[in-house]
Enzyme design. Structure first.
Site, PDB file in Angstrom:
ATOM      1  N   LYS A   1      36.951   8.477 -15.738  1.00  0.00           N
ATOM      2  CA  LYS A   1      36.893   7.051 -15.431  1.00  0.00           C
ATOM      3  C   LYS A   1      35.973   6.346 -16.419  1.00  0.00           C
ATOM      4  O   LYS A   1      35.225   6.987 -17.162  1.00  0.00           O
ATOM      5  CB  LYS A   1      36.390   6.833 -14.005  1.00  0.00           C
ATOM      6  CG  LYS A   1      34.993   7.385 -13.722  1.00  0.00           C
ATOM      7  CD  LYS A   1      34.612   7.191 -12.273  1.00  0.00           C
ATOM      8  CE  LYS A   1      33.198   7.732 -12.020  1.00  0.00           C
ATOM      9  NZ  LYS A   1      32.771   7.519 -10.623  1.00  0.00           N
TER      10      LYS A   1
ATOM     11  N   TYR B   1      14.879 -13.293 -33.446  1.00  0.00           N
ATOM     12  CA  TYR B   1      14.807 -14.416 -32.514  1.00  0.00           C
ATOM     13  C   TYR B   1      13.456 -14.476 -31.800  1.00  0.00           C
ATOM     14  O   TYR B   1      12.857 -13.446 -31.474  1.00  0.00           O
ATOM     15  CB  TYR B   1      15.914 -14.300 -31.452  1.00  0.00           C
ATOM     16  CG  TYR B   1      17.281 -14.684 -31.948  1.00  0.00           C
ATOM     17  CD1 TYR B   1      17.546 -15.970 -32.401  1.00  0.00           C
ATOM     18  CD2 TYR B   1      18.321 -13.762 -31.944  1.00  0.00           C
ATOM     19  CE1 TYR B   1      18.815 -16.323 -32.845  1.00  0.00           C
ATOM     20  CE2 TYR B   1      19.589 -14.104 -32.385  1.00  0.00           C
ATOM     21  CZ  TYR B   1      19.822 -15.394 -32.841  1.00  0.00           C
ATOM     22  OH  TYR B   1      21.069 -15.744 -33.278  1.00  0.00           O
TER      23      TYR B   1
END
Length: 814
Positions: A482, A709
């Protein structure tokens, strides 16, 4: 390779079972899945901690194999085949290889060391092939099993052997020495690999040098701590010690080229090496020194070394254009490695249609007609649909095969290349380096950015076998694929698991299972979180739902009745304490009433999920869960008169509770992908996933400036900064930035500076010798996903599953 089976019966101390006919052996096999198995095969049923070849004998008989070396007679096979019974099939394989090796008398180079064995072997093969007909280890076949298989590639036309030997435990090297019987030894490098098997580094050196006990000479970098353990003559090289037999002086390094002055016997000559990194220079010096020992002219050495190339020792599966899968083996073309590549092609095929692009075959050691006869047979055994032969020789000798398209050169093929000619197929690209098949790979490969997640399929197989070793032989295994195979890849891993004959696959949602079905996966697939709206699609694609509620069961029963379906397999989930999904104990009676005398569905399995199997401090709670599960499941079995598969163990459950709770099946999840929940568990697992990128740009940033940033990193002295094209949109958590995390560049840590950006991150490379385009390891062996998870206060599952699907996956096998 042909020899009589009667020649080896006494040699391997075998007891023939029944009336035994003689048999000419054409192929030695240890892999039941190989399409090369046929009537000319002698199969060794190897038994290891994690596998047993005896389990596959019956299916091999159906494929036409009739001769087996076994430790015990398999049930239901007596009278159907011929058996040689031995005490240990691995030892018998090695003894057979010794017998076969003794049929030949020519120089053999035996290579060992911690690193560089395969590179040196491949380069020596390239440098010496104009002068010799060489047999060598295919890929990195250097183990207790790989070495015998390599030796079986020898034939009467070879006049030089080059075999590598790798060991991880004390006492292993003498076995390999007696098989290889090298006359010339090469010691590449001593490092930290496989240190766990030895008490100290010197013990490992002593073990490795056992390969050289009968050598006339050993070639190595001058090192007193190694030389004192070698009885043979040491033919040494060095960049620093002028007492070495061969002395190298590193000159100008520019544009990827290194000028190297080599001094030997008071004679100095210049060679140009197409590399600048220290590891490559060391490996080149090992090769140059070997050629000098073999009395190759210095002018020839200089000319050949100039054309050395990076060696790709792995088979890689890549996504191709038009929904194709590429098997990239574009750097070698010999018969032994062709057989390995064809097996990998079968293992990784996405579509029924299989294409091979193949160049002229070199270094076969056989007469050319015989060589291509064997090549044609191998291709036919693998049922290749289309053969693109490139090269004048191969075009001539394969012309009689059906579906052959021939080109005299790679350029001729490229001129006529049409992207629409390749669709929905699996393509093996295998060619000698001189044919430049990497140009074909570039055209056929799906284009994505330079960041890649490499998945080691050998490691997945190892991890699967580790957990299987804790189980009884008849216990079934469901593997969870999965969430895109825990971030690693869906179809490719499912295909490997199908190849390794697991019993079930587990996915979270129906669409994951549908994609696997569309990709050709035939294994039973269980959907763990089925939505009622997906039931129709699940039935259409033969997917089996987990049923965890009364309303869900009623909805599926209504649909089954509408479609007039009989005995559709479902899986009943019981909640025993996880409190996530499942029927509680108070609902069992209602569940029984719904299922009793109901022919629309069949309860294929009953299962539950342990909440704390990773923490043995909760043993009492785990035992209560198991007791509750047994009580509820036994009531279902009794009242419904059914015999379902029962399963409750997940990955950590297999590791911690396999002896008490394995029942009829277990479910393997994160452990398959190399991540356990304890130090001891992790020590038994191999790393599966390595996330790589490259340096985009390097700049010098002055004191007082800032990085990234929000100016999170302020520069207090001049530093060198590299930008890497990977960020949080690719799955790198921002919490790993701001000097908490690091990447590896040229085996050195580079600290992440400032905030991680959406598509980029910046690292400090002030103390690292690196260039734009150099490889960067984001995670893998170091840092590990567990280390990143601990630092960022999460779990390894989240790190792996968070890697964006825009990151290209490359699957490889050594």
């Amino acid at each position: 390779m042909t020899f009589s089976i009667k020649n080896i019966i006494s040699y391997i101390h075998a007891k023939p079972f029944g009336s035994f006919d003689d048999f000419i052996i054409e192929n030695i096999s240890i892999d039941s899945r190989s399409l090369q198995n046929n009537t000319g095969t002698l199969f060794f049923a190897l038994k290891g901690q994690n596998h047993d070849g005896h389990h596959y004998i019956e299916q091999l008989i159906h494929k036409g194999v009739r001769y087996f070396v076994v430790e015990s007679l398999p049930e239901n096979c007596i009278g159907k085949a011929q058996f040689l019974i031995v005490e240990n099939t691995t030892i018998a394989l090695q003894e057979t290889a010794k017998y076969y090796r003794n049929l030949f008398d020519f120089p053999v180079i035996g290579i060992t060391g911690s690193n560089g064995k395969t590179i040196v072997k491949e380069w020596l093969n390239y440098l010496l092939s104009p002068d010799y007909s060489i047999v060598r280890s295919p890929k990195s076949y250097n183990s207790q099993v790989g070495v015998p298989l390599s030796v079986f590639g020898t034939n009467e036309n070879h006049n030089l052997g080059i075999f590598e030997a790798g060991i991880s435990l004390k006492g292993e090297m003498l076995h390999l020495e007696s098989i290889i019987k090298p006359s010339i030894g090469v010691f590449t490098h001593i490092g930290t690999a496989h240190e766990d098997g030895f008490t100290n580094p010197e013990e490992k050196i002593i073990e490795k040098t056992q390969l050289f006990i009968n050598c006339e000479v050993v070639i190595l970098q001058k090192n007193d701590s190694i030389e004192k353990h070698i009885q043979a003559t040491c033919f040494t090289w060095s960049f620093t010690d002028e007492k070495a037999t061969v002395f190298g002086t590193i000159g100008e390094q520019k544009n990827g080229i290194t000028n190297l002055l080599v001094t030997y016997n008071s004679h100095t000559f210049l060679i140009e090496i197409p590399f600048q990194d220290s590891i490559a220079l060391n490996n080149v010096m090992t090769c140059v020194t070997t050629l000098l020992y073999l009395k190759v002219d210095t002018a020839i050495i200089a000319n050949r070394v100039r054309n050395l190339y990076p060696v790709e020792i792995r088979l890689q599966a890549k996504k191709g254009i038009n929904n194709c899968v590429l098997i990239d083996d574009s750097y070698s073309s010999d018969y032994q490695s062709l057989k390995i590549a064809l097996d990998f092609l079968e293992q990784q095929k996405l579509h029924p249609k299989k294409t091979i692009i193949l160049s002229d075959i070199f270094q076969g050691g056989l007469p050319i007609e015989k060589l291509y006869e064997k090549v044609a047979l191998a291709i036919q055994n693998n049922k290749i649909d289309r053969i693109i032969a490139i090269g004048e020789t191969i075009s001539k000798y394969l012309s009689e095969l059906p579906n052959v398209i021939s080109f005299s050169s790679t350029n001729d093929f490229l001129k006529q290349f049409n992207t629409q000619s390749f669709q929905n197929e699996t393509i093996l690209i295998k060619g000698a380096r001189s044919f430049n098949f990497d140009e074909i790979v570039v055209l056929l490969e799906e284009k994505k950015h330079e960041t890649v997640l490499e998945i080691n399929l050998d490691a997945i197989t190892n991890n699967l076998n580790f957990y299987k070793s804790k189980l009884l032989p008849n216990t079934k295994v469901m593997v969870m694929v999965k969430a895109f195979g825990y971030g690693n890849g869906g179809f490719e891993i499912a295909k490997l698991l199908e190849h390794n004959t697991v019993d079930y696959l587990g996915v979270a949602f129906a669409d994951e299972g549908i994609e696997l079905r569309k990709a050709g996966i035939m294994l039973p697939i269980m959907v763990l979180n089925p939505e009622n709206s997906s039931f129709n699609a699940m039935i259409a694609y033969d997917l089996e739902p987990e049923i965890y509620s009364i309303t869900g069961l009623q909805a599926f029963l209504r649909l089954a009745q509408q479609k007039n379906i009989n005995s559709y397999p479902i899986h009943i989930k019981l909640d025993t304490g996880m409190h996530r999904l499942g029927f509680e104990e108070t609902e069992i009676d209602t569940l029984i009433l719904l299922l009793k005398n109901n022919n629309f569905v069949k309860v294929k399995s009953v299962f539950s999920h342990l909440a704390a199997s990773d923490n043995t401090d909760f043993n009492d709670f785990t035992q209560k869960q198991f007791d509750r599960f047994k009580r509820c499941s036994e009531k279902l079995i009794s009242e419904l008169a059914i015999k379902p598969i029962r399963h409750i163990l997940n990955t950590s459950g297999i590791f911690n509770y396999a002896n008490e709770m394995q029942l009829e099946m277990v479910r393997l999840g994160i452990g398959l992908y190399g991540v356990g929940n304890s130090k001891t568990e992790n020590e038994n697992l191999q790393n599966v996933s390595t996330l790589k990128s490259v340096i985009s740009q390097i700049r010098v940033v002055n004191e007082g400036e800032s990085i990234g940033y929000s100016r999170k990193f302020m520069v207090n002295e001049e530093i060198k900064v590299a930008t890497i094209p990977i960020g949080y949109a690719d799955g790198i958590r921002r919490a790993w930035g701001n000097e908490k995390g690091y990447v590896m560049i040229n085996n050195q840590k580079a600290t992440i500076l400032g905030n991680i950006c959406m598509d980029m991150l910046m690292v400090n490379v002030s103390s690292i010798n690196c260039l734009s385009g150099d490889e960067v390891i984001i995670f893998g062996q170091k840092p590990t996903v567990n280390e990143i998870a601990t630092t960022t206060h999460t779990i390894a599952y989240e790190i792996l599953t968070g890697i964006s699907q825009r990151v290209k996956r490359v699957f490889y096998k050594n």
